[in-house]
Design a protein around this motif. Structure first.
Motif, PDB file in Angstrom:
ATOM      1  N   LEU A 201      -6.123   3.229  -4.009  1.00  0.00           N
ATOM      2  CA  LEU A 201      -5.403   2.240  -3.202  1.00  0.00           C
ATOM      3  C   LEU A 201      -6.341   1.054  -2.912  1.00  0.00           C
ATOM      4  O   LEU A 201      -7.512   1.264  -2.596  1.00  0.00           O
ATOM      5  N   HIS A 202      -5.844  -0.165  -3.064  1.00  0.00           N
ATOM      6  CA  HIS A 202      -6.720  -1.332  -2.897  1.00  0.00           C
ATOM      7  C   HIS A 202      -5.916  -2.560  -2.514  1.00  0.00           C
ATOM      8  O   HIS A 202      -4.680  -2.563  -2.584  1.00  0.00           O
ATOM      9  N   SER A 203      -6.634  -3.607  -2.103  1.00  0.00           N
ATOM     10  CA  SER A 203      -6.076  -4.954  -1.982  1.00  0.00           C
ATOM     11  C   SER A 203      -6.656  -5.767  -3.129  1.00  0.00           C
ATOM     12  O   SER A 203      -7.826  -5.617  -3.450  1.00  0.00           O
ATOM     13  N   ASP A 204      -5.836  -6.642  -3.732  1.00  0.00           N
ATOM     14  CA  ASP A 204      -6.416  -7.518  -4.747  1.00  0.00           C
ATOM     15  C   ASP A 204      -7.301  -8.561  -4.081  1.00  0.00           C
ATOM     16  O   ASP A 204      -8.238  -9.077  -4.674  1.00  0.00           O
ATOM     17  N   ARG A 205      -6.951  -8.868  -2.847  1.00  0.00           N
ATOM     18  CA  ARG A 205      -7.711  -9.872  -2.109  1.00  0.00           C
ATOM     19  C   ARG A 205      -7.625  -9.540  -0.632  1.00  0.00           C
ATOM     20  O   ARG A 205      -6.535  -9.380  -0.093  1.00  0.00           O
ATOM     21  N   TRP A 311      -1.987  -3.219   0.728  1.00  0.00           N
ATOM     22  CA  TRP A 311      -2.531  -2.058   0.016  1.00  0.00           C
ATOM     23  C   TRP A 311      -1.531  -1.586  -1.045  1.00  0.00           C
ATOM     24  O   TRP A 311      -0.342  -1.399  -0.754  1.00  0.00           O
ATOM     25  N   HIS A 312      -2.029  -1.374  -2.234  1.00  0.00           N
ATOM     26  CA  HIS A 312      -1.156  -0.949  -3.330  1.00  0.00           C
ATOM     27  C   HIS A 312      -1.993  -0.245  -4.395  1.00  0.00           C
ATOM     28  O   HIS A 312      -3.225  -0.268  -4.341  1.00  0.00           O
ATOM     29  N   GLY A 313      -1.336   0.339  -5.361  1.00  0.00           N
ATOM     30  CA  GLY A 313      -2.056   0.987  -6.454  1.00  0.00           C
ATOM     31  C   GLY A 313      -1.078   1.538  -7.475  1.00  0.00           C
ATOM     32  O   GLY A 313       0.105   1.724  -7.188  1.00  0.00           O
ATOM     33  N   ARG A 401      -6.876 -10.194 -10.094  1.00  0.00           N
ATOM     34  CA  ARG A 401      -5.849  -9.781 -11.038  1.00  0.00           C
ATOM     35  C   ARG A 401      -6.002  -8.319 -11.411  1.00  0.00           C
ATOM     36  O   ARG A 401      -6.578  -7.985 -12.404  1.00  0.00           O
ATOM     37  N   GLN A 402      -5.490  -7.487 -10.568  1.00  0.00           N
ATOM     38  CA  GLN A 402      -5.580  -6.067 -10.875  1.00  0.00           C
ATOM     39  C   GLN A 402      -4.204  -5.421 -10.923  1.00  0.00           C
ATOM     40  O   GLN A 402      -4.090  -4.225 -10.999  1.00  0.00           O
ATOM     41  N   GLY A 403      -3.208  -6.238 -10.878  1.00  0.00           N
ATOM     42  CA  GLY A 403      -1.858  -5.680 -10.945  1.00  0.00           C
ATOM     43  C   GLY A 403      -1.513  -5.102  -9.661  1.00  0.00           C
ATOM     44  O   GLY A 403      -1.038  -4.153  -9.312  1.00  0.00           O
TER      45      GLY A 403
HETATM   46 FE   LIG Z   1      -4.020  -4.529  -7.625  1.00  0.00          FE
END
Ligand SMILES: [Fe+2]
Length: 403
Positions: A201-205, A311-313, A401-403
């Motif tokens: 789980l992450h934030s792109d920014r 937060w997404h993944g 840019r990690q989708g």
């Molecule tokens: Fe992402």
């Protein structure tokens, strides 16, 4: 490889499910295999032990996902429901909108997504592996953006065609408080069948919590009346929180090439996390409800408007279908001009609508110039760096840019 002819990013395929690619194995810049325990490509400690469709652990995971995967009560709005889309986006940090692409646009983007993916998968892997794993990603997961030596795909006509659609532009204008926002990039991501690991789980920014005069002025335009703090110094806390929530620096639209099902790697989004100051949970600490908080039911041709701070993944693709989501990334009107890099050829830019030309003004090349690295696709960061002078080639850490 016969399985790549013809390659399709929707429907059943023989692509993926490489049993010779160990679970949780990522690759460094040069393609050397390694397993990471922290960061963007951190291993998923709960992943099945074998990357095999009929493996008992994979079968058990598939059955659990079929039973439990997906956000309960996920709202899917129509393109004309602009105010509703805006309300959900600012509340949750994302909103799913159906029918962004008509049949012809969906077919064109599917074909382009397959064409670009073919260039990535046609490079044979080592040690019996079917494919080269992308540097800094878990197996069978690729980014259309970071796999490009220019970090973008805005030199591809089908990606450029997505920046200004009759269905998306009115919603973007509502989210940005007008039509003077910018395109900053375009790419997207995909997972092959057999991507059995959860992406961490992450934030792109991350939110910077910096309040520039330009951002404050933009907040006023968004209808936020800045109320002073009780002691007269700065803004009161409620205003500050609302302001950061309503002024996302970036908005990404991911377009869905296939229906998101319980088992084909639907994106997971944790609602209301776009301005959380803390980091999302690690792989080991993430609760099951977050792992199941996915956008199951969103149909092909729909898009997810995402606040990339939320937060997404990615989640396991234990199906036989590729899950591809090409995207366009937009920056707020108040974005710093130094963040933009030329990635769209002038000649392609010149074919676009007047509005598209205006919002792409910061990322187009000068007449006669080709964007550095554009047209070279490679999963390994070191190979990409050979053609772009080493600039921005690494897909680790936190990129945009990690989708
Ligand atoms: Fe992402």
């Amino acid at each position: 490889m016969a399985e790549l002819q013809p390659l399709k990013v929707f429907g059943e395929t023989d692509v993926g499910w490489c049993a010779a690619t160990p679970p949780n194995e990522t690759a460094d810049e040069d393609g050397r295999p390694l397993v990471r325990t922290v960061g963007f490509s951190a291993a998923d400690p709960r992943a099945p032990a074998r990357r095999v469709y009929d493996d008992p652990e994979v079968v058990a995971l598939r059955e659990r996902l079929r039973r439990d995967n997906g956000l309960r009560g996920l709202e899917i709005v129509e393109p004309h429901e602009i105010e509703r889309a805006r309300r959900i986006f600012f509340r949750d940090g994302f909103v799913v909108v159906r029918d962004l692409l008509d049949a012809a646009a969906l077919a064109a983007l599917r074909a382009a997504s397959a064409r670009v993916l073919h260039a990535i998968l046609a490079i044979p892997g080592e040690g019996g592996r079917k494919y080269v794993t992308e540097s800094g990603r878990l197996p069978h997961r690729y980014s259309y953006g970071t796999s490009s030596a220019s970090r973008q795909l805005l030199h591809e006509p089908e990606w450029a065609a997505m920046v200004d659609l009759a269905t998306t532009t009115p919603i973007l204008a509502a989210l940005f408080g007008g039509d003077d926002y910018w395109v900053i990039g375009a790419g997207g991501d995909l997972c092959l069948p057999g991507a059995i690991e959860y992406q961490t789980l992450h934030s792109d920014r991350r939110e910077s919590f910096e309040l520039t005069p330009a951002r404050l002025e933009h907040a006023r335009r968004m209808g936020i009346e800045p109320r002073p703090a009780a002691d007269g110094k700065g803004l009161d806390d409620r205003t500050r929180h609302l302001l950061f929530q309503r002024t996302p620096p970036l908005v990404t639209i991911n377009f869905l090439m296939s229906d998101l099902t319980a088992e084909n790697g639907p994106i997971r989004q944790i609602p209301g996390t776009q301005t959380r100051p803390e980091s999302p949970p690690t792989q080991a600490d993430e609760p099951e409800w977050m792992r199941l908080s996915t956008l199951v039911g969103a149909p092909a041709g729909a898009g997810v408007f995402r606040d990339p701070r939320a937060w997404h993944g990615a989640t396991p693709n234990v199906s036989r279908e590729i899950r591809a989501m090409p995207n366009v990334e937009y920056a707020a009107p108040w974005a710093d001009a130094s963040l933009f890099q030329a990635s769209m050829p002038h000649d392609l830019w010149a074919t676009l609508s007047p509005h598209a030309q205006r919002i792409c003004a910061r990322i187009k090349t000068a007449p006669g110039e080709w964007p550095e690295g554009a047209g070279v696709m490679h999963p390994l960061a070191a190979r990409r760096a050979e053609v772009n002078g080493g600039r921005g080639a690494i897909a680790g850490g936190v990129s945009l840019r990690q989708g």
